[in-house]
Scaffold this motif. Structure first.
Motif, short mmCIF file in Angstrom:
data_model
loop_
_atom_site.label_atom_id
_atom_site.label_comp_id
_atom_site.label_asym_id
_atom_site.label_seq_id
_atom_site.Cartn_x
_atom_site.Cartn_y
_atom_site.Cartn_z
N CYS A 242 1.08 -1.20 0.13
CA CYS A 242 -0.09 0.10 0.16
C CYS A 242 0.89 1.19 0.05
CB CYS A 242 -0.89 0.02 1.08
SG CYS A 242 -2.25 -1.33 1.10
N GLU A 243 1.97 1.07 0.58
CA GLU A 243 2.91 2.51 0.76
C GLU A 243 3.83 2.36 -0.51
OE1 GLU A 243 6.17 3.85 3.79
OE2 GLU A 243 4.35 4.09 4.50
N MET A 244 4.38 1.26 -0.89
CA MET A 244 5.33 1.45 -2.05
C MET A 244 4.74 1.77 -3.20
SD MET A 244 7.96 -1.82 -1.28
CE MET A 244 6.96 -2.95 -1.17
N SER A 245 3.24 1.28 -3.39
CA SER A 245 2.78 1.57 -4.61
C SER A 245 2.34 3.19 -4.62
CB SER A 245 1.50 0.85 -4.65
OG SER A 245 0.24 1.52 -3.64
N MET A 246 2.25 4.02 -3.52
CA MET A 246 1.99 5.21 -3.49
C MET A 246 3.37 6.05 -3.81
SD MET A 246 -0.99 5.74 -2.74
CE MET A 246 -1.17 4.20 -3.98
N ILE A 247 4.59 5.32 -3.67
CA ILE A 247 5.93 5.89 -3.96
C ILE A 247 6.31 5.70 -5.45
CG2 ILE A 247 8.34 5.77 -3.31
CD1 ILE A 247 7.28 5.08 -0.40
N GLU A 248 6.07 4.52 -5.76
CA GLU A 248 6.47 4.24 -7.10
C GLU A 248 5.69 4.13 -8.26
OE1 GLU A 248 9.61 3.52 -7.52
OE2 GLU A 248 10.72 2.45 -5.74
N SER A 249 4.44 4.30 -8.12
CA SER A 249 3.36 3.95 -9.31
C SER A 249 3.64 5.01 -10.23
CB SER A 249 2.00 3.95 -8.52
OG SER A 249 1.74 2.73 -8.14
N GLU A 250 3.17 4.80 -11.63
CA GLU A 250 3.25 5.93 -12.50
C GLU A 250 1.80 5.75 -13.31
OE1 GLU A 250 6.33 5.54 -15.16
OE2 GLU A 250 7.97 5.54 -13.76
N LYS A 251 1.48 6.88 -13.93
CA LYS A 251 0.44 6.80 -14.71
C LYS A 251 0.73 6.36 -16.03
CE LYS A 251 -2.13 11.14 -13.05
NZ LYS A 251 -2.60 12.24 -13.49
N ALA A 252 -0.17 5.49 -16.68
CA ALA A 252 0.00 4.85 -18.08
C ALA A 252 0.10 6.05 -18.90
CB ALA A 252 -1.05 4.04 -18.38
N ALA A 253 1.34 5.94 -19.92
CA ALA A 253 1.49 7.00 -20.95
C ALA A 253 0.50 6.67 -22.16
CB ALA A 253 3.06 6.77 -21.50
N ASP A 254 0.05 7.73 -23.01
CA ASP A 254 -0.53 7.49 -23.96
C ASP A 254 -0.42 6.61 -24.93
OD1 ASP A 254 -1.83 10.01 -22.93
OD2 ASP A 254 -0.84 11.22 -24.33
N ASP A 255 0.86 5.76 -25.14
CA ASP A 255 1.19 4.97 -26.13
C ASP A 255 1.24 3.43 -25.41
OD1 ASP A 255 3.28 5.56 -24.72
OD2 ASP A 255 4.69 5.49 -26.69
N SER A 256 1.06 3.40 -24.10
CA SER A 256 1.06 2.43 -23.11
C SER A 256 -0.06 1.20 -23.57
CB SER A 256 0.73 2.54 -21.70
OG SER A 256 1.01 1.29 -20.85
N THR A 257 0.43 0.12 -23.58
CA THR A 257 -0.75 -0.99 -24.17
C THR A 257 -1.55 -1.28 -22.89
OG1 THR A 257 0.75 -2.62 -23.48
CG2 THR A 257 0.59 -2.00 -25.75
N ILE A 258 -1.28 -0.66 -21.73
CA ILE A 258 -2.28 -0.89 -20.54
C ILE A 258 -3.66 -0.15 -20.82
CG2 ILE A 258 -2.59 -0.27 -18.12
CD1 ILE A 258 0.61 -0.59 -17.54
N LEU A 259 -3.50 0.86 -21.31
CA LEU A 259 -4.67 1.55 -21.76
C LEU A 259 -5.52 1.03 -22.69
CD1 LEU A 259 -3.36 5.29 -21.94
CD2 LEU A 259 -4.38 4.21 -20.05
N GLY A 260 -6.78 1.11 -22.48
CA GLY A 260 -7.68 0.69 -23.57
C GLY A 260 -8.31 -0.69 -23.15
#
Length: 474
Positions: A242-260
């Motif tokens: 819960c803490e490490m994810s608040m420190i290390e997480s990133e928003k997905a870039a526009d060209d990331s395959t995570i989106l969509g």
């Protein structure tokens, strides 16, 4: 199943009684005369293994009911821009960005009648703005000390020009109504919470076994546990997540395959990502020598001067950076032989020598230094830093203390918030800050599953306000 006594063993990934993971406690064979003493206590060879607690020291936690957090941060009060010389002979300058690097063209605030300071190309002059169309990024200036910009030493195409509005001048009887009004500037930021899940499971048969080991848990509790010990470790690991994810997480870039995707995964902005995107980074204070480290530290102070200049700051650093700062400060201490100090012991040579510094003041800033276990532990960021290239590692962060005033778009009013705080989803009937529930047939039966499942869930995001006051050491 035949069991063969071995001198080397292969641990099983799950609790299974296999022929090659049997350990004969009687290392001298069962035929020996006396039974050996069995040390039941679990050896704590790694000390305290949890890394959570950082956010509890520097921020706060607040409930939220929406699926998104939107907040606005004030812009700078004064009008200062980056520009390029269009035509030096005619005094035309193209406004390109504000002083923080944000693109500004037709939305700049320079108007006819403004007095400006212009620097670049080795000279600085004062000028009067004679043309500044609301729909054009090009302004025309008339220098006070020269006939033209070219005569003052500026050349066409120079793209490293700074323009600062410091006042205005108008002739008698001149009307100001034709000028456009400057509106306060602000920047809006958003972040979305992510859902974290984990669970622990033990079968009903194993839950009925008696296989006790005396343990000391991460929170200091002592006693005899078996499967609850494993559940406790799962819980501790999840709280670290819960803490490490608040420190290390990133928003997905526009060209990331995570989106969509069907699940709508978009990521969230963690602390390191926020500082890289909106704050500052420094590669200084590496322990080369005290004089160099001090000069690099003063460069960090100069960067703070350009921004919010928050007086009190907290430094969370790894061991090597902490020692480099100690050495830097010790070199400036004139007390004691060789510049050392005997610390809190009345400067007595007969007492322990204290060469560690937890707080100090430089210029008009106070700093409170603390080691950050997360950056030292080999199993967390410490191991990643060992394998990272220069500039990609994280040696520490400098975080402003106190609160900032921001406009909350959801609540519709100005609120004072810590610079760093966690938002978690909650309502009158549901809190997703840290949910735990048990399912299965062990204990209070809730299903026909012959096991006990302990479920963990959290939905949260980190809000980093005023990231221009943060510094990442890498």
């Amino acid at each position: 199943m035949a069991i063969t006594v071995r001198t080397s063993f292969q641990a099983a990934p799950v609790q299974q009684t296999l022929s090659d993971n049997y350990i004969d406690i009687q290392t001298e064979g069962w035929a020996q005369q006396y039974l050996p003493d069995l040390v039941e206590a679990e050896a704590e060879v790694y000390g305290k293994r949890t890394v959570s607690g950082f956010l509890a020291q520097v921020g706060a936690e607040e409930a939220m009911s929406s699926d998104q957090v939107i907040w606005s941060e004030q812009g700078r009060l004064h009008l200062s821009y980056r520009a390029a010389v269009n035509t030096a002979s005619s005094g035309t300058i193209d406004i390109t960005k504000d002083i923080d690097g944000q693109t500004r063209t037709t939305d700049h605030g320079i108007r006819v009648g403004d007095q400006v300071l212009i620097s670049g190309g080795g000279q600085t002059i004062t000028a009067y703005v004679s043309v500044a169309a609301a729909t054009n990024a090009t302004i025309t200036v008339l220098p006070y000390s020269a006939a033209t910009l070219a005569a003052a030493g500026f050349v066409d195409g120079d793209d490293d020009i700074r323009v600062l509005v410091f006042g205005s001048e108008y002739a008698k009887g001149t009307s100001f109504n034709s000028q456009r009004a400057n509106k306060p500037s602000f920047t809006t930021f958003t972040n979305k919470p992510i859902i974290l899940k984990d669970y622990y499971e033990v079968s009903g048969s194993d839950a009925s076994q008696i296989g006790w080991v005396e343990v000391s848990g991460e929170d200091g509790q002592n006693g005899y546990l078996w499967y609850l010990k494993a559940e406790g470790e799962t819980r501790s690991r999840f709280m670290d997540y819960c803490e490490m994810s608040m420190i290390e997480s990133e928003k997905a870039a526009d060209d990331s395959t995570i989106l969509g995707g069907e699940n709508g995964l978009v990521g969230t902005e963690g602390l390191f990502s926020a500082i890289k995107n909106r704050g500052h980074q420094s590669s200084g204070i590496t322990g080369v020598n005290a004089a160099t480290d001090l000069a690099e530290f003063d460069a960090i102070l100069a960067e703070f001067d350009k921004n919010g200049a928050i007086e009190e700051n907290m430094m969370f650093v790894n061991r090597s950076t902490s020692l480099a700062i100690d050495d830097m400060l010790a070199s400036m201490n004139s007390y004691g032989a060789g510049g050392t100090s005997y610390g809190v012991f009345d400067n007595s040579e007969d007492m322990a020598l204290n060469l560690g510094f937890s707080g100090f003041r430089r210029g008009s800033y106070d700093f409170y230094k603390s080691d950050w276990k997360y950056l030292n532990d080999l199993a967390t960021r410490g191991g990643i830093n060992e394998n990272a290239t220069a500039g990609e590692d994280v040696r520490g962060v400098i975080i402003p203390a106190g609160v900032s005033s921001v406009y909350d778009e959801v609540m519709g009013k100005n609120l004072k918030r810590p610079f760093l705080h966690v938002r978690y989803r909650a309502s009158q009937t549901e809190s997703r800050k840290m949910k735990t529930w048990i399912t299965g047939s062990v204990g209070a039966a809730t299903s026909n599953l012959d096991a006990m499942q302990v479920n963990f869930l959290s939905e949260r995001c980190l809000i980093t306000q005023g990231a221009n006051n943060f510094m990442l050491l890498n």
